[in-house]
Design a protein around this motif. Structure first.
Motif, short mmCIF file in Angstrom:
data_model
loop_
_atom_site.label_atom_id
_atom_site.label_comp_id
_atom_site.label_asym_id
_atom_site.label_seq_id
_atom_site.Cartn_x
_atom_site.Cartn_y
_atom_site.Cartn_z
N GLY A 190 7.33 68.07 49.51
CA GLY A 190 8.69 68.56 49.65
C GLY A 190 9.29 68.93 48.32
O GLY A 190 9.14 68.19 47.34
N LEU A 191 9.96 70.08 48.26
CA LEU A 191 10.64 70.53 47.04
C LEU A 191 12.05 69.99 47.05
O LEU A 191 12.84 70.31 47.94
CB LEU A 191 10.64 72.05 46.97
CG LEU A 191 9.29 72.76 46.97
CD1 LEU A 191 9.48 74.28 46.93
CD2 LEU A 191 8.43 72.29 45.81
N THR A 267 4.07 63.80 49.17
CA THR A 267 4.38 63.93 47.75
C THR A 267 5.72 64.64 47.59
O THR A 267 6.01 65.59 48.32
CB THR A 267 3.28 64.73 47.03
OG1 THR A 267 2.04 64.03 47.14
CG2 THR A 267 3.62 64.93 45.56
N LEU A 268 6.51 64.20 46.62
CA LEU A 268 7.79 64.84 46.33
C LEU A 268 7.67 65.61 45.02
O LEU A 268 7.14 65.09 44.03
CB LEU A 268 8.90 63.80 46.23
CG LEU A 268 9.15 62.93 47.47
CD1 LEU A 268 10.33 62.00 47.22
CD2 LEU A 268 9.37 63.78 48.71
N ILE A 269 8.16 66.85 45.03
CA ILE A 269 8.16 67.69 43.84
C ILE A 269 9.61 67.93 43.45
O ILE A 269 10.35 68.61 44.16
CB ILE A 269 7.45 69.03 44.10
CG1 ILE A 269 6.03 68.79 44.62
CG2 ILE A 269 7.42 69.88 42.85
CD1 ILE A 269 5.31 70.07 45.04
N PHE A 270 10.02 67.37 42.30
CA PHE A 270 11.38 67.54 41.83
C PHE A 270 11.44 68.80 40.97
O PHE A 270 10.82 68.87 39.91
CB PHE A 270 11.84 66.31 41.05
CG PHE A 270 12.04 65.10 41.91
CD1 PHE A 270 13.27 64.85 42.49
CD2 PHE A 270 11.00 64.22 42.15
CE1 PHE A 270 13.46 63.73 43.29
CE2 PHE A 270 11.18 63.10 42.94
CZ PHE A 270 12.41 62.86 43.51
N VAL A 271 12.18 69.79 41.44
CA VAL A 271 12.30 71.07 40.75
C VAL A 271 13.58 71.06 39.93
O VAL A 271 14.68 70.89 40.47
CB VAL A 271 12.32 72.24 41.74
CG1 VAL A 271 12.39 73.58 41.01
CG2 VAL A 271 11.08 72.21 42.64
N LEU A 272 13.43 71.23 38.62
CA LEU A 272 14.58 71.17 37.72
C LEU A 272 14.83 72.51 37.05
O LEU A 272 13.89 73.26 36.75
CB LEU A 272 14.33 70.12 36.62
CG LEU A 272 14.03 68.69 37.07
CD1 LEU A 272 13.79 67.82 35.85
CD2 LEU A 272 15.16 68.14 37.91
N ASP A 273 16.09 72.81 36.83
CA ASP A 273 16.49 73.95 36.00
C ASP A 273 16.42 73.47 34.57
O ASP A 273 17.40 72.98 34.00
CB ASP A 273 17.90 74.40 36.38
CG ASP A 273 18.43 75.50 35.48
OD1 ASP A 273 17.66 76.01 34.63
OD2 ASP A 273 19.61 75.84 35.60
N VAL A 274 15.22 73.61 33.96
CA VAL A 274 15.01 73.02 32.63
C VAL A 274 15.80 73.74 31.54
O VAL A 274 16.03 73.19 30.47
CB VAL A 274 13.49 73.02 32.30
CG1 VAL A 274 13.02 74.42 31.97
CG2 VAL A 274 13.17 72.04 31.19
#
Length: 357
Positions: A190-191, A267-274
């Motif tokens: 999951g995003l 699984t968890l995918i943490f999407v960041l605005d880096v």
């Protein structure tokens, strides 16, 4: 329209009544009783279908009824059995039974349970009872309500002392009840991220899914699942969850409606605005996201996870990426530019390794 939680009323068919009849034919002076039995009522059957992705169909049919059985007839003819009502639901649907006491929780007046004020009532309801069924496989079926048995005709009541019985029985009533249907999307990963973090763009790059992409918050209004193809005919499903904001576990924003969809992800995918293009710190964003997920369901915090540092093509991304890696030395942080397609291959390799494909 996307519906992932709805209350419905289901009722199986009633059984047909038995018949009182006597055989009367020429040259048959002692015919006797010949009343047939009633037919059984139809069942309400749920069937999980992978071609359906939400509960919208039930929004237009919140009352589900199966057919009644036919009445018995003379010449020992049984009534016709009532047709079953087969209801197709998405894979991942959980069904809860609502008791009469639960009708005061403020969810019975409308078929779709989606208002913020209903969240605490639904949480209390779900914690107080076990689900009736959890349909997790394509083609899986479950009889939600069983039809009533058919009544007996007078042929069953004849005896040496009762040669002309006029007794019969009515058909049994079919089961019925109020139920809460809740969809929890089944996906391998999951995003999770803030609005405008680039989750939808990322899903477009790694799969054939085509979610809407626009430069404003809350573009994604409901979960979207994409299929990621790997070498060797391997594949995985990835769900794009609408953006979370602070207080999501309490019902703030849109994400609270869909946090339940990540409970099934492996699984968890943490999407960041880096790059911090929205004026926020990537490190603080990750801390807040982890906090919201943990407060919603503590078991989610124990799931495997890694970080996708998106928007590496924007100014300031390199400095924030270095700071993020210093802060998380034991966590995999993958630099990606979803807009330009950079780092996608590395992300797919990491995803395959995380899922042990």
């Amino acid at each position: 329209m996307f519906v992932d939680r709805i209350k419905i009323f289901a009722q199986a068919g009633n059984g047909g009544r038995g018949s009182v009849s006597f055989r009367r034919e020429k040259f048959v002076p002692k015919g006797g009783p010949d009343g047939g039995d009633g037919g059984r009522g139809g069942d309400v059957i749920l069937r999980a279908d992978s071609q359906i992705d939400n509960l919208t169909d039930l929004f237009y049919e919140p009352i589900i009824k199966a057919k009644d059985g036919g009445h018995g007839m003379g010449k020992k003819m049984a009534g016709r059995a009532g047709a079953n009502k087969i209801v197709k639901v998405p894979v991942g649907t959980i069904v809860y039974r609502l008791q009469s006491a639960d009708r005061g929780l403020g969810i019975e007046e409308k078929p779709v349970v989606d208002a913020d004020r209903d969240q605490s009532a639904i949480r209390n309801l779900q914690s107080a009872m076990e689900p009736v069924v959890d349909l997790t496989h394509d083609g899986e079926e479950f009889v939600l309500c069983r039809g009533g048995a058919g009544g007996k005709g007078n042929v069953h009541f004849k005896s040496s002392r009762n040669r002309a019985p006029r007794q019969y029985t009515e058909g049994g009533e079919g089961e019925q009840g109020d139920f809460l249907f809740e969809l929890r999307t089944i996906a391998d990963a999951g995003l999770v991220g803030y609005p405008n973090a680039g989750k939808s763009t990322l899903l477009r790059k790694i799969s054939a899914a085509r979610p809407k992409v626009a430069p404003y918050p809350f573009t994604t209004l409901h979960p979207i699942v994409g299929v990621v193809e790997f070498a060797g005919y391997r594949r995985a499903t990835v769900a794009d969850i609408p953006g979370l904001i602070e207080g999501a576990h309490r019902g703030v924003g849109l994400g609270h409606e869909f946090l339940r969809h990540i409970t099934r992800c492996r699984t968890l995918i943490f999407v960041l605005d880096v790059a911090g293009s929205e004026g926020r710190s990537p490190i603080e964003d990750l801390q807040q996201l982890r906090k919201e997920v943990s407060l919603y369901d503590p078991t989610l915090a124990a799931k495997p996870w890694f970080v996708v540092a998106n928007k590496m093509d924007l100014p300031g991304a390199d400095e924030n990426l270095a700071a993020l890696r210093r802060r998380l030395p034991k966590v995999a942080v993958l630099p990606v530019s979803a807009a330009k397609g950079e780092g996608i291959d590395e992300l797919k390799k990491k995803l395959a390794a995380a899922l042990a494909l």
